[in-house]
Design an enzyme around this catalytic site. Structure first.
Site, PDB file in Angstrom:
ATOM      1  N   LYS A 140     -18.679  38.009   1.549  1.00  0.00           N
ATOM      2  CA  LYS A 140     -17.938  37.027   2.299  1.00  0.00           C
ATOM      3  C   LYS A 140     -16.769  38.019   3.372  1.00  0.00           C
ATOM      4  CE  LYS A 140     -13.704  35.526   0.779  1.00  0.00           C
ATOM      5  NZ  LYS A 140     -12.591  35.664   1.630  1.00  0.00           N
ATOM      6  N   GLU A 144      -8.177  29.130   4.331  1.00  0.00           N
ATOM      7  CA  GLU A 144      -7.310  28.721   3.834  1.00  0.00           C
ATOM      8  C   GLU A 144      -5.985  28.295   4.750  1.00  0.00           C
ATOM      9  OE1 GLU A 144      -5.167  32.694   1.357  1.00  0.00           O
ATOM     10  OE2 GLU A 144      -7.082  32.665   2.264  1.00  0.00           O
TER      11      GLU A 144
END
Length: 278
Positions: free
Chosen positions: A120, A189
């Site tokens: 990621k 996020e």
């Protein structure tokens, strides 16, 4: 050799996760060690070895100090403890920003040394080119938009994004660019619900929310947060247990037993064997 065959468990794959777009929500939690991974494995689709390990395990104040070696070490432990989940490992700050060759070398090292299936990266301005370069060379990549913890020294705080109209277009474009570059999923996020919903509807890859509402295709939390290991947690965390309290009470009881010589008791003590009769 045992006559019983060990059950073969097939790991969830990147195509399996892509196919979940718009379907059953994807369950993701962070994991940093083998015992925790073993507990989480039956219930999760993805285990993320996040660079949040710096703060959740090592007591750092941000993720910036996390090293590649730390991520590999924790990734190896999670792979030992898991059997069925897709395991994704964060590329830490400084391991991919210098150029695509650096990113590829470090991503390959992570995958080879851990056996994990994907990495990621946080999707800054240069990330789409890096993601495309990695994917073309066989490295599956999960993207990450919105609040970017590795950029704390620029942002100054962990502040929710997308509440202001001035941020909306930039984050939406970043999500588009990340998905178009080949990321198989995108973590969103700390983003306001309307923007998270718009991103989820706009891109063809699954979105994984953390502080980005139930509109996303899946959810991720930092496991020690949701298990209640810390006094303070972000607004978006729901505590599903009070392990901090449980551990404190257990240790208090243990300490009292040691001081009172109640532990170890006879059942927990080894004794000499009696000599055999002639």
């Amino acid at each position: 050799m045992s006559s019983q065959k060990q059950e073969v468990v097939k790991r969830i794959t990147v195509p399996d996760i892509i196919a979940r777009k718009g379907g059953e929500p994807i369950v993701v939690l962070t994991a940093y060690d083998a015992p925790t991974a073993e507990i989480l494995d039956p219930h999760c689709d993805v285990l993320l070895v996040g660079d949040s390990v710096g703060m959740a395990v090592h007591g750092m104040t941000s993720t910036v100090g996390v090293t590649l070696e730390m991520m590999i070490l924790h990734g190896q432990a999670v792979m030992r403890g898991s059997r069925r989940t897709l395991v994704v490992i964060d590329m830490p700050f400084g391991s991919y920003e210098a150029g695509v060759e650096q990113a590829y070398a470090n991503a390959v090292r992570i995958l080879k040394e851990t056996g994990a299936q994907a990495v990621k990266v946080e999707s800054g301005p240069e990330a789409p080119a890096t993601i495309a370069y990695l994917v073309r060379r066989g490295v599956p990549v999960m993207g990450h938009v919105g609040l970017l913890p590795q950029s704390i020294n620029i942002d100054g705080s962990f502040r929710a994004k997308g509440r202001e109209a001035s941020e909306h277009a930039r984050i939406l474009q970043s999500a588009h660019d990340t998905a178009d570059a080949g990321a198989f999923a995108v973590v969103i996020e700390g983003v306001a619900e309307p923007l998270a919903r718009e991103i989820t509807a706009a891109i063809t890859k699954p979105t994984i929310g953390i502080g980005a509402s139930a509109a996303c295709d899946g959810q991720v939390l930092v496991t020690p947060d949701m298990l209640g290991l810390f006094d303070w947690t972000p607004k978006f965390v729901r505590k599903y247990a009070d392990l901090r309290g449980e551990i404190g009470r257990a240790v208090e009881t243990y300490a009292a037993d040691v001081k009172a010589r109640r532990f170890p008791a006879e059942v927990e003590t080894y004794f000499s064997r009696k000599p055999a009769l002639p």
